[in-house]
Design a protein around this motif. Structure first.
Motif, PDB file in Angstrom:
ATOM      1  N   GLY A   1       0.816  -1.205   0.000  1.00 27.26           N
ATOM      2  CA  GLY A   1       0.000   0.000   0.000  1.00 27.26           C
ATOM      3  C   GLY A   1       0.852   1.258   0.000  1.00 27.26           C
ATOM      4  O   GLY A   1       2.054   1.223   0.249  1.00 27.26           O
ATOM      5  N   ASP A   2       0.180   2.380  -0.286  1.00 25.53           N
ATOM      6  CA  ASP A   2       0.909   3.645  -0.373  1.00 25.53           C
ATOM      7  C   ASP A   2       0.964   4.362   0.967  1.00 25.53           C
ATOM      8  O   ASP A   2       1.569   5.427   1.057  1.00 25.53           O
ATOM      9  N   GLY A   3       0.339   3.798   1.991  1.00 23.67           N
ATOM     10  CA  GLY A   3       0.364   4.422   3.307  1.00 23.67           C
ATOM     11  C   GLY A   3      -0.504   5.667   3.398  1.00 23.67           C
ATOM     12  O   GLY A   3      -0.508   6.341   4.419  1.00 23.67           O
ATOM     13  N   LEU A   4      -1.221   5.977   2.344  1.00 22.70           N
ATOM     14  CA  LEU A   4      -2.019   7.199   2.299  1.00 22.70           C
ATOM     15  C   LEU A   4      -3.518   6.910   2.226  1.00 22.70           C
ATOM     16  O   LEU A   4      -4.327   7.821   2.123  1.00 22.70           O
ATOM     17  N   GLY A   5      -3.877   5.633   2.220  1.00 23.37           N
ATOM     18  CA  GLY A   5      -5.291   5.298   2.157  1.00 23.37           C
ATOM     19  C   GLY A   5      -5.849   5.212   0.751  1.00 23.37           C
ATOM     20  O   GLY A   5      -7.058   5.127   0.567  1.00 23.37           O
TER      21      GLY A   5
END
Lengths: 276, 277
Positions: B36-40
């Motif tokens: 994941g991009d860690g940003l949702g």
């Protein structure tokens, strides 16, 4: 009030279920033993997050007692990972499901485990919750890590969590054998603490139901007010911990552990004392 | 509006994510690819794990569940079936427990007609519609059929609003210029139904957002209004499916499948035809 009790088939868990039901709570017990009875007990693997969401939803409070109960029952890594993952999963699922109160069984073993020829390094008596932690094995470490997880979920996610540091919980049968003869003179740093299972169960109930502010993590020892040995506390400390400073006068058989936190936070006072 | 799109790294999934975002939706993509991009915006998760399902779907207004092993013979039979059914069930269960009211998921025309078929294909009538008896002939097709049964149960028992989209042959942008095409000479039962990937993505979005009765389960084919085979439709039907009754006045290359359900239920009308470019 609906309460989920994990580890409900254990010594403490079954007492908690009985006590909470006696107080009128709607209790669902959860454990890994056997199969559910389709009423008050469900069999589930609490290291499986999905199963946890399923069993926890609808609860007002969770009393989480399920754990590998000591080192040596399984390989060390399995004990540690199992206990930490179930503790974390409970907190995460409770947070996501909006369950605001979690009571978790911690242990005196975050400070010391007797019987391993490992020195205790107590800094003072009576012990209290501010004493530095010093786990001696994977079990104590798993409990300390669970307390730290509770701290995070309380502080940053608004939950109210009580970590009960139980000492040795004695059953009604074990209670009948108290007080024990003084420990062997060669014993290494023995622990003199105990708590009757009914007191331990009542403490869990009080921690789950007492008025407590949000975003709070309470850590509290749960112990009887006296020691389990047939000797005075002064004799016990002089024999086994002669160099540990004492911060208050300990009379007769007074347990060298503070019970103030549990009393002040959620009104727990033990009823059982083996020295009468 | 928050939409969770599973299988978001797939052909259809990535088109759905793009389309839903273009409509202003807040989209969380979920797939088992990479990280994941860690940003949702994207999170990697194994949806056969129920706990991961609960975690990723919470807070969504709707779920578009496209995650699946996409066909037979990519993995052993049991793995295909068990994986797809586990994902479908887990997503519905988590949605029901967490109050996500709408779940759209990818079924397939293969509940009617496995590609390639294992047995003779007996269409009873054309245009094919959702009332036609199903005949799943593979682990994959069976997993989709079971998924429709699950969707039906969750609508009835939990009050979820569920939509099973029976995708036809979803044509990617790369393949689009090659259509229409002749009947593959090796095919005994040519399947002439298709849909452009952009239409497919829009159908998902409409199914996730259009007003639908609470507690309803809608099964709908998603198909273009024509075939992607250059043989006239009436000739194709008579040559390959001589037992099928022709229930409509089928002209030229008209589709041999009905799009009425999708249009009536959530307003989906395909915009792409491989003959009008």
């Amino acid at each position: 009030m609906r309460i989920i009790v994990t580890g409900s088939k254990g010594k403490l868990g079954s007492a908690v279920v009985a006590y909470a039901r006696a107080q009128g709570a709607d209790v669902l017990g959860v454990d890994v033993v056997g199969a559910g009875d389709r009423r008050g007990y469900m069999c589930a693997d609490l290291t499986n997050l999905g199963q946890l969401y399923d069993v926890l939803r609808g609860a007002d409070a969770i009393i989480h007692l399920a754990a590998v109960p000591r080192a040596g029952e399984f390989t060390a890594a399995r004990t540690l990972v199992s206990n930490v993952s179930s503790a974390y999963n409970i907190l995460l699922a409770a947070h996501h499901l909006g369950i605001g109160r979690v009571v978790a069984a911690s242990s005196i073993q975050v400070l010391h485990r007797a019987g391993h020829h490992i020195r205790a390094h107590f800094r003072y008596f009576p012990l209290d919750e501010d004493h530095p932690a010093d786990p001696k094995d994977e079990y104590g470490l798993s409990k300390l890590m669970a307390e730290q997880a509770a701290q995070m979920f309380a502080r940053h996610y608004g939950m109210t969590i009580v970590s009960l540091r139980y000492v040795w919980v004695c059953s009604a049968e074990e209670w009948a054998t108290l007080p024990h003869p003084p420990p062997h003179a060669a014993a290494v740093d023995p622990l003199p603490f105990y708590v009757h299972v009914e007191d331990a169960a009542r403490a869990a109930w009080l921690a789950a139901t007492a008025a407590l502010p949000p975003a709070t993590h309470v850590v509290a020892f749960i112990a009887a007010p006296d020691i389990r040995f047939d000797m005075t506390t002064a004799e016990f400390l002089q024999r086994f911990y002669p160099h540990v400073p004492r911060r208050s006068v300990l009379h007769d058989h007074d347990a060298p552990i503070s019970l103030i936190r549990a009393r002040q936070a959620f009104g727990f006072v033990p009823h059982y004392a083996c020295h009468g | 509006m928050k939409i969770v799109v599973t299988g978001s790294k797939g052909n259809i999934g990535s088109a759905v994510v793009d389309y839903a975002r273009s409509q202003g939706a807040h989209v969380l993509g979920v797939d088992n690819v990479g990280r994941g991009d860690g940003l949702g915006n994207y999170i990697a998760a194994d949806l056969t794990d129920l706990g991961s399902c609960y975690d990723v779907v919470r807070g969504a207004d709707a779920i578009i569940n496209l995650a699946a092993i996409p066909d037979s013979k990519m993995f052993p039979n049991a793995q295909t079936f068990m994986t797809n059914v586990a994902i479908t069930y887990n997503v519905f269960l988590a949605a029901a427990h967490l109050g996500v009211g709408r779940v759209v998921w990818a079924s397939s025309i293969q509940v009617n007609h496995t590609v390639p078929p294992h047995r003779p294909v007996r269409y009873r009538y054309f245009p094919l519609d959702e009332d036609h008896p199903v005949d799943p002939q593979s682990d994959y097709a069976l997993s989709k059929y079971v998924g429709e049964v699950i969707a039906d149960a969750f609508a009835r028992d939990f009050g979820l609003t569920t939509v099973s989209l029976r995708f036809t042959d979803v044509v990617t942008l790369q393949r689009w210029p090659t259509l229409p095409a002749p009947v593959d000479p090796g095919t005994q039962y040519p399947l002439p139904h298709y849909v452009h990937i952009h239409d497919c993505a829009r159908a998902c979005y409409l199914a996730a957002t259009a007003p639908l009765p609470p507690g309803s389960h809608t099964v709908a084919f998603i198909a273009a209004r024509d075939t992607h085979i250059d043989m006239p439709s009436r000739e194709l039907a008579q040559r390959y499916y001589p037992d099928a009754e022709l229930r409509a006045d089928i002209q030229d290359h008209d589709a041999l499948i009905s799009g009425k359900r999708a249009e009536a239920a959530f307003g989906f009308v395909p915009q792409f035809s491989c003959r009008s470019r």
